[in-house]
Design a protein around this motif. Structure first.
Motif, mmCIF file in Angstrom:
data_model
loop_
_atom_site.group_PDB
_atom_site.id
_atom_site.type_symbol
_atom_site.label_atom_id
_atom_site.label_comp_id
_atom_site.label_asym_id
_atom_site.label_seq_id
_atom_site.Cartn_x
_atom_site.Cartn_y
_atom_site.Cartn_z
ATOM 1 N N ALA A 1 45.889 -3.583 6.341
ATOM 2 C CA ALA A 1 46.666 -4.763 5.966
ATOM 3 C C ALA A 1 48.156 -4.432 5.928
ATOM 4 O O ALA A 1 48.549 -3.345 5.491
ATOM 5 C CB ALA A 1 46.210 -5.291 4.616
ATOM 6 N N GLY B 1 47.238 -7.694 9.884
ATOM 7 C CA GLY B 1 46.888 -6.287 9.775
ATOM 8 C C GLY B 1 47.311 -5.551 11.029
ATOM 9 O O GLY B 1 47.488 -6.152 12.089
ATOM 10 N N LEU C 1 39.843 -9.556 6.366
ATOM 11 C CA LEU C 1 41.161 -10.130 6.074
ATOM 12 C C LEU C 1 41.030 -11.622 5.810
ATOM 13 O O LEU C 1 40.232 -12.312 6.444
ATOM 14 C CB LEU C 1 42.117 -9.929 7.252
ATOM 15 C CG LEU C 1 42.808 -8.578 7.435
ATOM 16 C CD1 LEU C 1 43.822 -8.682 8.574
ATOM 17 C CD2 LEU C 1 43.500 -8.143 6.160
#
Length: 239
Positions: free
Chosen positions: A238, A179, A173
């Motif tokens: 995500a 997320g 990420l």
């Protein structure tokens, strides 16, 4: 065919190939027994007597004899082991089953019982291409929902992946992105306890505040610096 599956429920109904002469039914029965031998081995069981006791039905014994003749497994003294041909076939069955469990429980949010039941069906019919797509979609998970290892496939080591993973290590990420934690893969129970105390658990929303020089994560109102390797153990979707 009726197996003594111990604690495992016989979700897949299997008929004997020597009664109905149906190749598909026979292949499914072989799949089930190979999977069964694999699971026994993971539990530290390899005695012939244990296998025979678990597959005590006459039809199951007929299939075991057929499998031995086909070179899928062998006996050495009172031990049983998968031969190369059986090892590869069992590996693929286990991979399909455990990936399907992950998909059904984490993406489609089926109960454990429902996911197990459906995985028992799908493990026999998923093609290698679909299996690799599911694996990539899930971010190449190393373990099933029960913590058992998922044998990796070619897609796990491919330099380029054509399908973007839906589930990925937290490290993938971008800083500032959030997320939802899907699962945490670690061999250190104490680490899990520590993360859980911070609210880092499956279902929680987590944010990467920074990656370098030391990773800083945020869960709710808690912001904490963690060891770099920890953000590789946390898998997220995500949001």
């Amino acid at each position: 065919m009726q197996f003594n599956w111990g604690k495992r429920k016989p979700h897949c109904h299997i008929r004997g190939p020597f009664c109905h002469r149906e190749a598909e039914t026979r292949d499914r029965a072989i799949d089930e027994l190979l999977e069964f031998i694999w699971n026994l081995r993971e539990n530290g069981v390899s005695d012939v007597a244990d296998l025979q006791r678990e597959a005590s039905d006459p039809e199951a014994r007929n299939i075991l004899s057929y499998m031995e003749q086909e070179g899928l497994f062998a006996r050495e003294g009172d031990k049983v082991y998968l031969r190369e041909k059986g090892e590869e076939k069992a590996r693929e069955i286990i991979r399909r089953h455990r990936l399907t469990e992950r998909l059904l429980m984490e993406i489609f949010e089926l109960s454990e019982e429902e996911a197990e039941k459906e995985a028992c069906k799908l493990e026999h019919i998923l093609s290698p291409e679909v299996t690799d797509s599911v694996c990539t979609f899930l971010g190449h998970p190393p373990v099933c929902p029960h913590g058992k290892p998922i044998p990796p496939g070619k897609c796990c080591t491919a330099p380029e992946k054509s399908v973007k993973p839906l589930v990925m290590p937290l490290n993938d990420l971008d800083p500032g992105a959030e997320g939802r934690i899907v699962f945490i893969s670690t061999n250190f129970p104490a680490r899990l306890d520590k993360l859980s105390a911070l609210g880092v658990a499956p279902g929680s929303i987590i944010k990467v505040r920074q990656k370098k020089p030391s990773p800083i994560i945020q869960v709710g109102e808690t912001t904490v610096a963690v060891d770099p390797e920890i953000i590789h153990d946390i898998y997220v979707k995500a949001v």
